[in-house]
Design a protein around this motif. Sequence first.
Motif, short mmCIF file in Angstrom:
data_model
loop_
_atom_site.label_atom_id
_atom_site.label_comp_id
_atom_site.label_asym_id
_atom_site.label_seq_id
_atom_site.Cartn_x
_atom_site.Cartn_y
_atom_site.Cartn_z
N GLN A 325 40.09 33.83 32.70
CA GLN A 325 40.98 32.82 32.15
C GLN A 325 41.71 32.05 33.24
N HIS A 326 42.20 32.17 34.50
CA HIS A 326 42.66 31.58 35.24
C HIS A 326 41.76 30.57 36.29
N ASP A 327 40.61 30.59 35.91
CA ASP A 327 39.55 29.91 36.68
C ASP A 327 39.54 28.38 36.51
N PRO A 328 39.64 27.54 37.48
CA PRO A 328 39.40 27.77 38.77
C PRO A 328 40.23 28.30 39.93
N ASP A 329 41.64 28.51 39.48
CA ASP A 329 42.58 28.76 40.29
C ASP A 329 42.62 30.28 40.71
N PRO A 330 42.63 30.53 42.32
CA PRO A 330 42.11 32.01 42.72
C PRO A 330 43.39 32.61 42.19
N GLN A 331 43.11 34.11 41.86
CA GLN A 331 44.19 34.82 41.61
C GLN A 331 44.36 36.04 42.58
N GLN A 332 45.66 36.63 42.76
CA GLN A 332 45.76 37.80 43.52
C GLN A 332 46.22 38.85 42.56
N PRO A 333 46.09 40.28 42.83
CA PRO A 333 44.82 40.51 43.83
C PRO A 333 43.45 40.22 43.22
N ARG A 334 42.81 39.89 44.53
CA ARG A 334 41.44 39.80 44.19
C ARG A 334 40.52 41.07 44.15
N ALA A 335 41.35 42.20 44.77
CA ALA A 335 40.55 43.39 44.48
C ALA A 335 41.73 44.56 43.90
N GLN A 336 41.37 45.33 42.95
CA GLN A 336 42.05 46.48 42.48
C GLN A 336 41.45 47.78 42.67
N ILE A 337 42.04 48.86 43.38
CA ILE A 337 41.57 49.95 43.62
C ILE A 337 42.42 50.94 43.06
N HIS A 338 41.73 52.09 42.61
CA HIS A 338 42.29 53.36 42.14
C HIS A 338 41.95 54.39 42.89
N LEU A 339 42.85 55.15 43.70
CA LEU A 339 42.12 56.26 44.46
C LEU A 339 42.61 57.46 43.32
N THR A 340 41.67 58.02 42.83
CA THR A 340 41.81 58.89 41.66
C THR A 340 40.93 60.14 41.81
N ASP A 341 40.88 61.19 41.01
CA ASP A 341 40.63 62.35 40.98
C ASP A 341 39.18 62.55 40.49
N SER A 342 38.59 63.62 40.46
CA SER A 342 37.15 63.92 39.63
C SER A 342 37.32 63.76 38.18
N GLU A 343 38.46 64.45 37.67
CA GLU A 343 38.51 64.21 36.35
C GLU A 343 38.53 62.78 35.61
N MET A 344 39.25 62.09 36.11
CA MET A 344 39.39 60.69 35.58
C MET A 344 38.11 59.81 36.02
N LEU A 345 37.54 60.15 37.06
CA LEU A 345 36.19 59.68 37.23
C LEU A 345 35.20 60.04 36.24
N LEU A 346 34.94 61.23 35.98
CA LEU A 346 34.24 61.67 35.07
C LEU A 346 34.33 61.24 33.48
N MET A 347 35.80 61.18 33.24
CA MET A 347 36.05 60.34 32.06
C MET A 347 35.81 59.20 31.93
N LEU A 348 35.87 58.24 33.01
CA LEU A 348 35.33 56.81 32.96
C LEU A 348 34.02 56.84 32.74
N LEU A 349 33.05 57.52 33.46
CA LEU A 349 31.65 57.29 33.51
C LEU A 349 31.10 57.89 31.94
N THR A 350 31.70 58.87 31.10
CA THR A 350 31.61 59.18 29.86
C THR A 350 31.82 58.17 29.05
N THR A 351 33.07 57.57 29.21
CA THR A 351 33.42 56.24 28.45
C THR A 351 32.54 54.96 28.55
#
Length: 473
Positions: A325-351
């Motif tokens: 939506q804000h293209d071409p203006d660069p946005q911050q953050p450029r990277a969004q990182i979740h340090l998570t557990d196996s439970e949430m990761l498995l739920m994401l893959l299922t979703t």
Amino acid sequence: MRLFIAAVLATAVAGQESCLSVDENPYLLFGSKTAYLFANHALSTNRVHEIPGCLPVAFWLASRHGSNNPEASEITKLQHLADLKANIVDNYRNGNFRNTNRRICSTDIELLQRWQWIPYINTTFANGLTSEGYMTTQQLMRAWKQRYPGLLTDNPHDYLVKYVEEPLYSASFRASADGMFRGPTEGLDIPRDNDEKGIRPYKFCSAWKSNVGENNDTLSQMHIFQSKQEYKDMITNVSLRLGFNYDINPDIVYSMYQMCRYNKAWDNAAISPWCAVFSREELQLIEYAEDLETYYKYGYGSPDTPKIGCTLLRDMIGFFTKHIQHDPDPQQPRAQIHLTDSEMLLMLLTTLGTHQDPAPLTGDNYHTSPVQARKWSTSRMSPFNANAAAVLYKCTTNGNFQGKERYQVLFLENEYPMYLEGCRVGLCDWSYIVSKFGELANTCDLGFCNSAVKINGFSALFVALACFVRNIF
């Protein structure tokens, strides 16, 4: 002549022993405590995800922590293995074997004799990130940066890191930052979010706890499998191998398995004497039991899984939408990182609909061809340092890229392109992502968490069957 006969007898007796520590091709998949190296075969850190005519503009990552120490409740049980070790050694010395064809060999006994509990692994450091876990986390983040050097910069404000303020995840944050910025980062002001309710919503969802997490019926298929004769035979065979004249308590057998997989995660190259307790087939039985647990807790066997896994999906889609939506203006953050557990990761893959088998996993269908070649594998989906990444690309219409849309998303699982139906080797049109997941992301509000209606084991299996039928038609 007597010496010759004695030598022959000695050779025959030695030949009857079971030497499992010298297997040149050992089984190394241990469910949720599998080393990343064994599950992923260590990709190189070359920039292998370049797409002609496209530039990466945003990076989203959900990453599990590296290998950790046992939890406090586990430590006491595992420490008791020192007493068990002494009993096993006595059994071997005294010849206490019901069946000499099954007994542990002298090489494995010597290996077991040298095993000792590591004193610094105590309740003070319970569930803490190990030095191996710190290093692999650091290396993984460094690899991501090498793949996307123009996107993952040295500016700390190009990142937002979400993690729970607990020792395991705080250490994971430091390891990730050290890998991303190539050194200690104490002085860097890296934006972070520590809202646990948003990061691990299942822990605050009363409906999920009642229906799934704390509902004994969730484990009914696992219990059915563990009640099978071949699973009981595994307990008997391990007991025979170690020289006991009775079946060892299954909890003690599981403690040996736990120690085996912790040892291999802490030191990938070392041979664990507790792994030598099990044959390949026995390790696979225990692995499948955990697959049944995760399938019905965090996978397709629970109707609540997409309702919670959608929170990570919503976060990813919202993050990319902001950049578009804000293209071409660069946005911050450029990277969004979740340090998570196996439970949430498995739920994401299922979703996301990945790793779905043609039929539900059950306690009765272990020997069927589909289950033996199953896609739902906790060892491969959620080893230590498991990760799911999505990269937003902005493409030019006159480039070499074959797609027609301006925005594309590349999905990666454990650094490999993720298989998603309707996409090309993990690369999806943005419009397709919106049409496939947009409604689920928009309606993801966790409102169901306040209403808890228990689902019994039969209903859980019915839900898994319903999901299977729905995805076919």
